[in-house]
Write a protein that holds these residues in place. Sequence first.
Motif, PDB file in Angstrom:
ATOM      1  N   PRO A 177       0.827  -1.207   0.000  1.00 27.39           N
ATOM      2  CA  PRO A 177       0.000   0.000   0.000  1.00 27.39           C
ATOM      3  C   PRO A 177       0.860   1.255   0.000  1.00 27.39           C
ATOM      4  CG  PRO A 177      -0.836  -1.584   1.586  1.00 27.39           C
ATOM      5  CD  PRO A 177       0.483  -2.116   1.109  1.00 27.39           C
ATOM      6  N   ASP A 178       0.353   2.290  -0.661  1.00 26.00           N
ATOM      7  CA  ASP A 178       1.044   3.578  -0.681  1.00 26.00           C
ATOM      8  C   ASP A 178       1.242   4.074   0.749  1.00 26.00           C
ATOM      9  OD1 ASP A 178       1.427   5.964  -2.981  1.00 26.00           O
ATOM     10  OD2 ASP A 178       1.214   6.682  -0.925  1.00 26.00           O
ATOM     11  N   LYS A 179       2.367   4.710   0.995  1.00 26.61           N
ATOM     12  CA  LYS A 179       2.693   5.162   2.352  1.00 26.61           C
ATOM     13  C   LYS A 179       1.884   6.375   2.784  1.00 26.61           C
ATOM     14  CE  LYS A 179       7.396   3.304   2.274  1.00 26.61           C
ATOM     15  NZ  LYS A 179       8.845   3.604   2.345  1.00 26.61           N
ATOM     16  N   SER A 180       1.320   7.117   1.831  1.00 23.58           N
ATOM     17  CA  SER A 180       0.516   8.276   2.203  1.00 23.58           C
ATOM     18  C   SER A 180      -0.886   7.820   2.595  1.00 23.58           C
ATOM     19  CB  SER A 180       0.428   9.263   1.036  1.00 23.58           C
ATOM     20  OG  SER A 180      -0.326   8.725  -0.029  1.00 23.58           O
ATOM     21  N   GLU A 181      -1.442   8.455   3.614  1.00 22.76           N
ATOM     22  CA  GLU A 181      -2.763   8.062   4.114  1.00 22.76           C
ATOM     23  C   GLU A 181      -3.840   8.241   3.047  1.00 22.76           C
ATOM     24  OE1 GLU A 181      -5.799   9.327   7.753  1.00 22.76           O
ATOM     25  OE2 GLU A 181      -3.673   9.870   7.828  1.00 22.76           O
ATOM     26  N   GLU A 182      -3.694   9.260   2.211  1.00 21.10           N
ATOM     27  CA  GLU A 182      -4.705   9.556   1.188  1.00 21.10           C
ATOM     28  C   GLU A 182      -4.823   8.439   0.160  1.00 21.10           C
ATOM     29  OE1 GLU A 182      -5.771  13.080  -2.083  1.00 21.10           O
ATOM     30  OE2 GLU A 182      -3.933  13.172  -0.870  1.00 21.10           O
ATOM     31  N   TYR A 183      -3.683   7.806  -0.167  1.00 20.50           N
ATOM     32  CA  TYR A 183      -3.691   6.769  -1.203  1.00 20.50           C
ATOM     33  C   TYR A 183      -3.325   5.395  -0.639  1.00 20.50           C
ATOM     34  CZ  TYR A 183      -3.707  10.863  -4.229  1.00 20.50           C
ATOM     35  OH  TYR A 183      -4.031  12.057  -4.836  1.00 20.50           O
ATOM     36  N   ALA A 184      -3.624   5.178   0.626  1.00 19.36           N
ATOM     37  CA  ALA A 184      -3.251   3.916   1.270  1.00 19.36           C
ATOM     38  C   ALA A 184      -3.965   2.715   0.665  1.00 19.36           C
ATOM     39  CB  ALA A 184      -3.529   3.989   2.760  1.00 19.36           C
ATOM     40  N   HIS A 185      -5.055   2.959  -0.100  1.00 17.81           N
ATOM     41  CA  HIS A 185      -5.780   1.853  -0.731  1.00 17.81           C
ATOM     42  C   HIS A 185      -5.155   1.446  -2.067  1.00 17.81           C
ATOM     43  CE1 HIS A 185      -7.341   5.558  -2.445  1.00 17.81           C
ATOM     44  NE2 HIS A 185      -7.766   4.874  -3.481  1.00 17.81           N
ATOM     45  N   ARG A 186      -4.120   2.160  -2.480  1.00 20.17           N
ATOM     46  CA  ARG A 186      -3.449   1.850  -3.747  1.00 20.17           C
ATOM     47  C   ARG A 186      -2.160   1.072  -3.496  1.00 20.17           C
ATOM     48  NH1 ARG A 186      -3.771   7.590  -7.115  1.00 20.17           N
ATOM     49  NH2 ARG A 186      -6.051   7.882  -6.948  1.00 20.17           N
TER      50      ARG A 186
END
Length: 214
Positions: A177-186
């Motif tokens: 998962p992406d490390k940023s909270e906004e894109y954690a679903h990617r």
Amino acid sequence: MNAETEIVSTEFQAPVETTEFTETSLLTADDIFPTNPLPVPPAIPDAHRATIISVEARHYDNEKGTISLVVHLTSLDVPSLQTEFEIFLPKLFAENIKIDPNTLPDELGNKQRTVYRMRVASADGRSTLQKLRKLAEEAGRTIYSVGITRPSSNIDEYAENHSKLLTGLEVVFYREPDKSEEYAHRLRVRGIMPIDTVSKPKLLRKYQKAWESA
């Protein structure tokens, strides 16, 4: 002659109320189209067998002048899945690939020498790009067999020569998962490993292995 009888209803008809929205209503599009949102399921780390399609230099139009090397991949387990492994490079190295890495800054907020050691070249041969070239070597590829005729003189040639060396190589990539909270679903590719990783069950134990359900 029969007279027509008109029936008049005496039932009270309530007026239809309408709401007019103005710019001062402070409403959003979600207020106009109200729907109940569903939770986004968490991304599950996975791994795929894949083929390297190409390598390119990516130039960002930003203040930092960011440049990366991008390895494009197509999954062999889910052929519709195309993804990329992006390797961000030290700015001064990207501007001059012949720079002495010992002269790169390595201070708080500007760790270019550290990034160089981790991604470009290190004495133990474990930098990201060195490990990718090692995969090509283990597959029997040489600079002569892939048509590399001269050393790179700039970052674009550097990417082009890597593309010649790596394109068509079968590998395993793994995503998290992406490390940023906004894109954690990617999911983003975090690394590339040899193709024989599939025969080593102890590796990538925390990842959903796409080849097991292909």
